[in-house]
Design a protein around this motif. Structure first.
Motif, short mmCIF file in Angstrom:
data_model
loop_
_atom_site.label_atom_id
_atom_site.label_comp_id
_atom_site.label_asym_id
_atom_site.label_seq_id
_atom_site.Cartn_x
_atom_site.Cartn_y
_atom_site.Cartn_z
N GLU A 53 2.55 6.68 -6.94
CA GLU A 53 1.62 7.69 -7.43
C GLU A 53 2.16 9.09 -7.15
O GLU A 53 2.02 9.98 -7.96
N ARG A 54 2.79 9.26 -5.99
CA ARG A 54 3.32 10.57 -5.64
C ARG A 54 4.49 10.94 -6.55
O ARG A 54 4.61 12.07 -6.99
N TRP B 166 0.84 -1.20 0.00
CA TRP B 166 0.00 0.00 0.00
C TRP B 166 0.87 1.25 0.00
O TRP B 166 0.62 2.20 -0.74
N ARG C 214 2.60 1.69 -3.43
CA ARG C 214 1.69 2.22 -4.43
C ARG C 214 1.49 3.72 -4.23
O ARG C 214 1.50 4.50 -5.19
N GLY C 215 1.35 4.14 -2.99
CA GLY C 215 1.21 5.56 -2.70
C GLY C 215 2.44 6.36 -3.10
O GLY C 215 2.34 7.46 -3.64
#
Length: 97
Positions: free
Chosen positions: A31-32, A24, A27-28
Motif C-alpha cells: 500500500e505504501r 500484514w 500488505r502495508g
C-alpha cells in the motif's frame, strides 16, 4: 514422544503468528509503494495476481491509466484509458462490493 508434542504445541502457533505478521507487513508495504506519489509521474493504481508467474497492473502515467500484464517474458500493454479521479474510483469500488 511427549517432548515432541510439547514442542509442536508451542512452536506451531508461533510460526503461524510469524506468517501472519509477514503478510500484514507485506500488505502495508504494498500500500505504501502503490499509494499517492508526490512529485512522481508514474503511480501503480492496482495490481492483481492471475497466477504465480503472471500479474495484471494498472499504472497511471501523465493523466492516463495503462493496463499491463507482467510475466516472466516481460511487460505487455493491454489497454489504455483516461485516468479516473479519486471519487470515480471510489464509486466504482463501491459498486463492485
Amino acid at each position: 514422544m511427549g517432548w515432541y508434542l510439547l514442542k509442536l504445541v508451542l512452536l506451531l502457533p508461533l510460526i503461524a503468528a510469524m506468517i501472519w505478521a509477514c503478510l500484514w507487513l507485506a500488505r502495508g508495504m504494498q500500500e505504501r509503494v502503490g499509494g499517492p506519489a508526490t512529485g512522481r509521474s508514474v503511480r501503480i493504481v492496482e495490481t492483481l495476481m492471475l497466477s504465480p508467474t503472471m500479474k495484471l497492473a494498472v499504472i497511471e502515467f501523465h493523466g492516463r491509466e495503462i493496463l499491463v500484464s507482467a510475466s516472466r517474458q516481460g511487460l505487455t500493454r493491454l489497454a489504455e484509458a483516461p485516468a479516473r479521479s479519486f471519487e470515480q474510483a471510489l464509486a466504482v469500488e463501491d459498486e463492485t462490493q
